[in-house]
Design an enzyme around this catalytic site. Structure first.
Site, PDB file in Angstrom:
ATOM      1  N   LEU A  45       0.884  -1.162   0.000  1.00 27.58           N
ATOM      2  CA  LEU A  45       0.000   0.000   0.000  1.00 27.58           C
ATOM      3  C   LEU A  45       0.920   1.209   0.000  1.00 27.58           C
ATOM      4  O   LEU A  45       1.727   1.375   0.910  1.00 27.58           O
ATOM      5  CB  LEU A  45      -0.912  -0.004   1.228  1.00 27.58           C
ATOM      6  CG  LEU A  45      -2.006   1.070   1.275  1.00 27.58           C
ATOM      7  CD1 LEU A  45      -2.992   0.884   0.132  1.00 27.58           C
ATOM      8  CD2 LEU A  45      -2.742   1.044   2.608  1.00 27.58           C
ATOM      9  N   ASP A  46       0.817   2.050  -1.027  1.00 25.02           N
ATOM     10  CA  ASP A  46       1.772   3.135  -1.208  1.00 25.02           C
ATOM     11  C   ASP A  46       1.901   4.015   0.033  1.00 25.02           C
ATOM     12  O   ASP A  46       0.958   4.150   0.823  1.00 25.02           O
ATOM     13  CB  ASP A  46       1.364   4.008  -2.386  1.00 25.02           C
ATOM     14  CG  ASP A  46       1.490   3.285  -3.716  1.00 25.02           C
ATOM     15  OD1 ASP A  46       2.345   2.389  -3.821  1.00 25.02           O
ATOM     16  OD2 ASP A  46       0.725   3.616  -4.636  1.00 25.02           O
ATOM     17  N   ARG A  47       3.072   4.619   0.168  1.00 17.96           N
ATOM     18  CA  ARG A  47       3.340   5.497   1.308  1.00 17.96           C
ATOM     19  C   ARG A  47       2.275   6.584   1.447  1.00 17.96           C
ATOM     20  O   ARG A  47       1.870   6.939   2.555  1.00 17.96           O
ATOM     21  CB  ARG A  47       4.731   6.131   1.128  1.00 17.96           C
ATOM     22  CG  ARG A  47       5.129   7.117   2.201  1.00 17.96           C
ATOM     23  CD  ARG A  47       6.457   7.763   1.846  1.00 17.96           C
ATOM     24  NE  ARG A  47       6.810   8.807   2.794  1.00 17.96           N
ATOM     25  CZ  ARG A  47       7.807   9.668   2.611  1.00 17.96           C
ATOM     26  NH1 ARG A  47       8.541   9.599   1.507  1.00 17.96           N
ATOM     27  NH2 ARG A  47       8.069  10.595   3.512  1.00 17.96           N
ATOM     28  N   ASP A  48       1.805   7.133   0.318  1.00 18.81           N
ATOM     29  CA  ASP A  48       0.836   8.227   0.378  1.00 18.81           C
ATOM     30  C   ASP A  48      -0.613   7.746   0.357  1.00 18.81           C
ATOM     31  O   ASP A  48      -1.530   8.549   0.180  1.00 18.81           O
ATOM     32  CB  ASP A  48       1.082   9.230  -0.750  1.00 18.81           C
ATOM     33  CG  ASP A  48       1.109   8.583  -2.130  1.00 18.81           C
ATOM     34  OD1 ASP A  48       1.017   7.338  -2.209  1.00 18.81           O
ATOM     35  OD2 ASP A  48       1.226   9.321  -3.121  1.00 18.81           O
ATOM     36  N   SER A  49      -0.815   6.442   0.551  1.00 15.37           N
ATOM     37  CA  SER A  49      -2.165   5.893   0.690  1.00 15.37           C
ATOM     38  C   SER A  49      -2.373   5.418   2.119  1.00 15.37           C
ATOM     39  O   SER A  49      -1.422   5.201   2.869  1.00 15.37           O
ATOM     40  CB  SER A  49      -2.369   4.726  -0.283  1.00 15.37           C
ATOM     41  OG  SER A  49      -2.212   5.162  -1.626  1.00 15.37           O
TER      42      SER A  49
END
Length: 201
Positions: A45-49
């Site tokens: 899960l992306d850092r900005d999600s």
């Protein structure tokens, strides 16, 4: 004892246990929240999600959840710029042409802001001249930054992205940064006799 847990990943947290790229200025990682031996994320899960991550110390279960061939449904709550019209929603459902090809059919619908939504730190960038709304997207594939690229392709850039469900598992009752233990699910029959390989922490 085998571990299988769910975690509500906050914004700006790396989906891994170490940050080798920034040794002099380490960023927050899963190790700031989870202190369990030998557990690994079942998918990224992306850092900005934000939102749901599943972790386990069982290699077969990790592969079963993360491997795209199992086509496990993942539900996302997406705050986007503007309000997608019927044609934009249809494009999301039918498939969006990305650089590497057409995405698989998805489910897409407008939704109200999620109940009991926690504030993001820092807040999203607000443009007072541009409205925003929430879209629920259900995907069965996991290309790199796929949700963001899909909404941008139909003219509605993503402002905030929360994964709410993976298969039968949801975020219900978890605050950001919290995790809890889950019952081990049944495992799919192994298709190979090869030893399970776990990803690096």
């Amino acid at each position: 004892m085998s571990w299988f847990i769910r975690f509500n990943k906050p914004f700006d947290v790396l989906p891994q246990f170490t940050d080798r790229a920034n040794a002099e200025s380490p960023r927050r990682t899963l190790s700031d929240f989870i202190d369990l031996p030998d557990v690994y994320p079942a998918g990224r899960l992306d850092r900005d999600s934000e939102g749901l991550m599943l972790l386990t110390d069982n290699g077969r279960l990790q592969a079963q959840i993360a491997d795209p061939k199992h086509k496990m449904a993942k539900t996302y709550w997406v705050q986007v710029e503007g309000e997608p019209d019927a044609s934009a929603l249809k494009a999301l459902r039918d498939g969006v042409e990305l650089k590497e090809g057409l995405t698989r059919p998805a489910k897409a619908r407008l939704m109200d802001q999620p109940e009991a939504l926690w504030p993001r730190d820092p807040p999203i960038r607000v443009r007072h001249t541009v409205s925003d709304c929430w879209v629920e997207l259900v995907l069965r594939e996991g290309r790199n930054r796929q949700v963001r690229r899909m909404t941008a392709a139909v003219g509605h850039p993503t402002l905030r992205l929360i994964r709410a469900r993976i298969g039968d598992w949801t975020l219900d009752g978890l605050e950001p940064g919290q995790w809890d233990s889950l019952s081990m699910p049944a495992l799919a029959p192994s298709s190979s006799r090869k030893r399970d390989r776990r990803p690096r922490r």
